[in-house]
Design a protein around this motif. Sequence first.
Motif, PDB file in Angstrom:
ATOM      1  N   MET A  87     -14.762  44.371  62.075  1.00 43.78           N
ATOM      2  CA  MET A  87     -14.975  44.916  63.412  1.00 43.78           C
ATOM      3  C   MET A  87     -16.238  45.767  63.476  1.00 43.78           C
ATOM      4  O   MET A  87     -16.965  45.751  64.476  1.00 43.78           O
ATOM      5  CB  MET A  87     -13.762  45.735  63.853  1.00 43.78           C
ATOM      6  CG  MET A  87     -12.468  44.928  63.983  1.00 43.78           C
ATOM      7  SD  MET A  87     -12.606  43.477  65.067  1.00 43.78           S
ATOM      8  CE  MET A  87     -12.798  42.148  63.871  1.00 43.78           C
ATOM      9  N   LEU A  88     -16.531  46.479  62.400  1.00 42.96           N
ATOM     10  CA  LEU A  88     -17.773  47.251  62.350  1.00 42.96           C
ATOM     11  C   LEU A  88     -18.987  46.319  62.355  1.00 42.96           C
ATOM     12  O   LEU A  88     -20.024  46.642  62.950  1.00 42.96           O
ATOM     13  CB  LEU A  88     -17.776  48.146  61.115  1.00 42.96           C
ATOM     14  CG  LEU A  88     -16.745  49.285  61.140  1.00 42.96           C
ATOM     15  CD1 LEU A  88     -16.653  49.943  59.764  1.00 42.96           C
ATOM     16  CD2 LEU A  88     -17.080  50.328  62.198  1.00 42.96           C
ATOM     17  N   ALA A  89     -18.841  45.157  61.727  1.00 41.80           N
ATOM     18  CA  ALA A  89     -19.913  44.164  61.758  1.00 41.80           C
ATOM     19  C   ALA A  89     -20.120  43.629  63.166  1.00 41.80           C
ATOM     20  O   ALA A  89     -21.263  43.398  63.597  1.00 41.80           O
ATOM     21  CB  ALA A  89     -19.598  43.022  60.790  1.00 41.80           C
ATOM     22  N   VAL A  90     -19.032  43.441  63.900  1.00 44.38           N
ATOM     23  CA  VAL A  90     -19.140  42.975  65.292  1.00 44.38           C
ATOM     24  C   VAL A  90     -19.862  44.021  66.136  1.00 44.38           C
ATOM     25  O   VAL A  90     -20.733  43.695  66.955  1.00 44.38           O
ATOM     26  CB  VAL A  90     -17.743  42.675  65.872  1.00 44.38           C
ATOM     27  CG1 VAL A  90     -17.836  42.375  67.369  1.00 44.38           C
ATOM     28  CG2 VAL A  90     -17.108  41.495  65.143  1.00 44.38           C
ATOM     29  N   ILE A  91     -19.518  45.287  65.938  1.00 44.10           N
ATOM     30  CA  ILE A  91     -20.180  46.356  66.693  1.00 44.10           C
ATOM     31  C   ILE A  91     -21.672  46.378  66.377  1.00 44.10           C
ATOM     32  O   ILE A  91     -22.512  46.499  67.286  1.00 44.10           O
ATOM     33  CB  ILE A  91     -19.533  47.713  66.376  1.00 44.10           C
ATOM     34  CG1 ILE A  91     -18.113  47.767  66.954  1.00 44.10           C
ATOM     35  CG2 ILE A  91     -20.382  48.859  66.942  1.00 44.10           C
ATOM     36  CD1 ILE A  91     -17.307  48.973  66.506  1.00 44.10           C
ATOM     37  N   SER A  92     -22.022  46.250  65.109  1.00 46.22           N
ATOM     38  CA  SER A  92     -23.439  46.244  64.723  1.00 46.22           C
ATOM     39  C   SER A  92     -24.179  45.085  65.381  1.00 46.22           C
ATOM     40  O   SER A  92     -25.318  45.238  65.858  1.00 46.22           O
ATOM     41  CB  SER A  92     -23.579  46.149  63.199  1.00 46.22           C
ATOM     42  OG  SER A  92     -23.079  47.308  62.578  1.00 46.22           O
ATOM     43  N   TRP A  93     -23.537  43.923  65.411  1.00 43.65           N
ATOM     44  CA  TRP A  93     -24.154  42.758  66.061  1.00 43.65           C
ATOM     45  C   TRP A  93     -24.352  43.025  67.547  1.00 43.65           C
ATOM     46  O   TRP A  93     -25.424  42.717  68.101  1.00 43.65           O
ATOM     47  CB  TRP A  93     -23.278  41.523  65.850  1.00 43.65           C
ATOM     48  CG  TRP A  93     -23.816  40.293  66.513  1.00 43.65           C
ATOM     49  CD1 TRP A  93     -24.722  39.419  66.000  1.00 43.65           C
ATOM     50  CD2 TRP A  93     -23.487  39.818  67.831  1.00 43.65           C
ATOM     51  NE1 TRP A  93     -24.983  38.420  66.914  1.00 43.65           N
ATOM     52  CE2 TRP A  93     -24.240  38.644  68.037  1.00 43.65           C
ATOM     53  CE3 TRP A  93     -22.632  40.273  68.829  1.00 43.65           C
ATOM     54  CZ2 TRP A  93     -24.160  37.919  69.227  1.00 43.65           C
ATOM     55  CZ3 TRP A  93     -22.552  39.554  70.026  1.00 43.65           C
ATOM     56  CH2 TRP A  93     -23.305  38.391  70.216  1.00 43.65           C
ATOM     57  N   GLN A 115      -7.975  49.464  65.409  1.00 40.91           N
ATOM     58  CA  GLN A 115      -8.951  50.283  66.122  1.00 40.91           C
ATOM     59  C   GLN A 115      -8.877  51.756  65.730  1.00 40.91           C
ATOM     60  O   GLN A 115      -9.882  52.465  65.796  1.00 40.91           O
ATOM     61  CB  GLN A 115      -8.796  50.119  67.629  1.00 40.91           C
ATOM     62  CG  GLN A 115      -9.197  48.749  68.167  1.00 40.91           C
ATOM     63  CD  GLN A 115     -10.699  48.511  68.182  1.00 40.91           C
ATOM     64  OE1 GLN A 115     -11.419  48.912  67.262  1.00 40.91           O
ATOM     65  NE2 GLN A 115     -11.182  47.862  69.224  1.00 40.91           N
ATOM     66  N   THR A 116      -7.709  52.236  65.319  1.00 42.58           N
ATOM     67  CA  THR A 116      -7.652  53.622  64.827  1.00 42.58           C
ATOM     68  C   THR A 116      -8.475  53.757  63.552  1.00 42.58           C
ATOM     69  O   THR A 116      -9.109  54.792  63.317  1.00 42.58           O
ATOM     70  CB  THR A 116      -6.205  54.092  64.567  1.00 42.58           C
ATOM     71  OG1 THR A 116      -5.617  53.397  63.461  1.00 42.58           O
ATOM     72  CG2 THR A 116      -5.340  53.912  65.815  1.00 42.58           C
ATOM     73  N   ARG A 117      -8.487  52.711  62.738  1.00 46.19           N
ATOM     74  CA  ARG A 117      -9.290  52.710  61.512  1.00 46.19           C
ATOM     75  C   ARG A 117     -10.779  52.599  61.848  1.00 46.19           C
ATOM     76  O   ARG A 117     -11.616  53.265  61.227  1.00 46.19           O
ATOM     77  CB  ARG A 117      -8.857  51.557  60.605  1.00 46.19           C
ATOM     78  CG  ARG A 117      -7.422  51.661  60.096  1.00 46.19           C
ATOM     79  CD  ARG A 117      -7.024  50.413  59.307  1.00 46.19           C
ATOM     80  NE  ARG A 117      -7.989  50.129  58.260  1.00 46.19           N
ATOM     81  CZ  ARG A 117      -7.947  50.671  57.036  1.00 46.19           C
ATOM     82  NH1 ARG A 117      -6.996  51.517  56.703  1.00 46.19           N
ATOM     83  NH2 ARG A 117      -8.868  50.342  56.134  1.00 46.19           N
ATOM     84  N   VAL A 118     -11.097  51.747  62.808  1.00 41.90           N
ATOM     85  CA  VAL A 118     -12.497  51.605  63.234  1.00 41.90           C
ATOM     86  C   VAL A 118     -13.009  52.929  63.796  1.00 41.90           C
ATOM     87  O   VAL A 118     -14.118  53.371  63.477  1.00 41.90           O
ATOM     88  CB  VAL A 118     -12.618  50.481  64.281  1.00 41.90           C
ATOM     89  CG1 VAL A 118     -14.024  50.442  64.882  1.00 41.90           C
ATOM     90  CG2 VAL A 118     -12.282  49.124  63.659  1.00 41.90           C
ATOM     91  N   ALA A 119     -12.202  53.576  64.634  1.00 38.17           N
ATOM     92  CA  ALA A 119     -12.602  54.853  65.236  1.00 38.17           C
ATOM     93  C   ALA A 119     -12.875  55.899  64.163  1.00 38.17           C
ATOM     94  O   ALA A 119     -13.839  56.676  64.262  1.00 38.17           O
ATOM     95  CB  ALA A 119     -11.532  55.344  66.201  1.00 38.17           C
ATOM     96  N   ALA A 120     -12.039  55.923  63.129  1.00 39.47           N
ATOM     97  CA  ALA A 120     -12.228  56.893  62.044  1.00 39.47           C
ATOM     98  C   ALA A 120     -13.531  56.634  61.300  1.00 39.47           C
ATOM     99  O   ALA A 120     -14.255  57.576  60.935  1.00 39.47           O
ATOM    100  CB  ALA A 120     -11.043  56.838  61.083  1.00 39.47           C
ATOM    101  N   ARG A 121     -13.844  55.369  61.069  1.00 44.28           N
ATOM    102  CA  ARG A 121     -15.095  55.026  60.380  1.00 44.28           C
ATOM    103  C   ARG A 121     -16.302  55.369  61.255  1.00 44.28           C
ATOM    104  O   ARG A 121     -17.310  55.898  60.760  1.00 44.28           O
ATOM    105  CB  ARG A 121     -15.097  53.545  60.015  1.00 44.28           C
ATOM    106  CG  ARG A 121     -14.086  53.164  58.941  1.00 44.28           C
ATOM    107  CD  ARG A 121     -14.606  53.434  57.544  1.00 44.28           C
ATOM    108  NE  ARG A 121     -15.723  52.550  57.238  1.00 44.28           N
ATOM    109  CZ  ARG A 121     -15.573  51.303  56.766  1.00 44.28           C
ATOM    110  NH1 ARG A 121     -14.352  50.819  56.534  1.00 44.28           N
ATOM    111  NH2 ARG A 121     -16.627  50.565  56.503  1.00 44.28           N
ATOM    112  N   LEU A 122     -16.207  55.098  62.531  1.00 42.32           N
ATOM    113  CA  LEU A 122     -17.319  55.407  63.433  1.00 42.32           C
ATOM    114  C   LEU A 122     -17.547  56.911  63.527  1.00 42.32           C
ATOM    115  O   LEU A 122     -18.686  57.368  63.659  1.00 42.32           O
ATOM    116  CB  LEU A 122     -17.050  54.839  64.825  1.00 42.32           C
ATOM    117  CG  LEU A 122     -17.085  53.314  64.966  1.00 42.32           C
ATOM    118  CD1 LEU A 122     -16.604  52.911  66.347  1.00 42.32           C
ATOM    119  CD2 LEU A 122     -18.495  52.775  64.710  1.00 42.32           C
TER     120      LEU A 122
END
Length: 213
Positions: A87-93, A115-122
């Motif tokens: 998902m982080l790769a999708v956001i970067s794209w 998405q809770t995991r993505v939010a934490a990474r962001l």
Amino acid sequence: MAATETALINGPAGRIELIIDTPERVRGIALVCHPHPLFHGANTNKVAHTLARIFRDLGYAALRPNFRGVGKSEGTHDHGVAETDDMLAVISWAQSRWGDLPLALGGFSFGGYVQTRVAARLAEGVTPAGRIVLVGTAAGEVSGARSYPTLPVPDHSLVIHGEKDETVALDNVLAWAEPQELPVVVVPGADHFFHGRLHVIRKIIERSWSPLP
């Protein structure tokens, strides 16, 4: 003119398949995650589709990826761990295509957990999510003998849950939200898939985006 397209992009484990709903004027980027891939979840799910169209109508380019092993997305299901990297790769794209625009996250069920995991990474970087919408979020022990250690989210997150959710009990989500002092919007009579109540999700989100009178 608003448009819908499909794309295949490169991810950590190979191709990631996307549906992209684009408004006439792109003012933000929204990532929308679908329910559990091992229980027929896909980016065509009605709740994920509803979230994407709501974001599009609010001016966001809404991207709906298929998780690993679904459709044309490559890789093997990893219980949300590797999916977070995808998902982080999708956001970067998306940011390479539209630039550094406001970022929103939307997720349904397992997709909400991811998405809770993505939010934490962001949050660890320079571009945290400006808006987060979680619907029927997988938390705690759920049907199918699955367990989710769902991470805390920012206090501006919008959490929507069905009163009669048979997959993720409302009590699970309340127990997750309580220590965060995070409000939960409960839709009376709604089941996990919000049958007959998808329009209510739209109303809740649109009202939360509208400025106060």
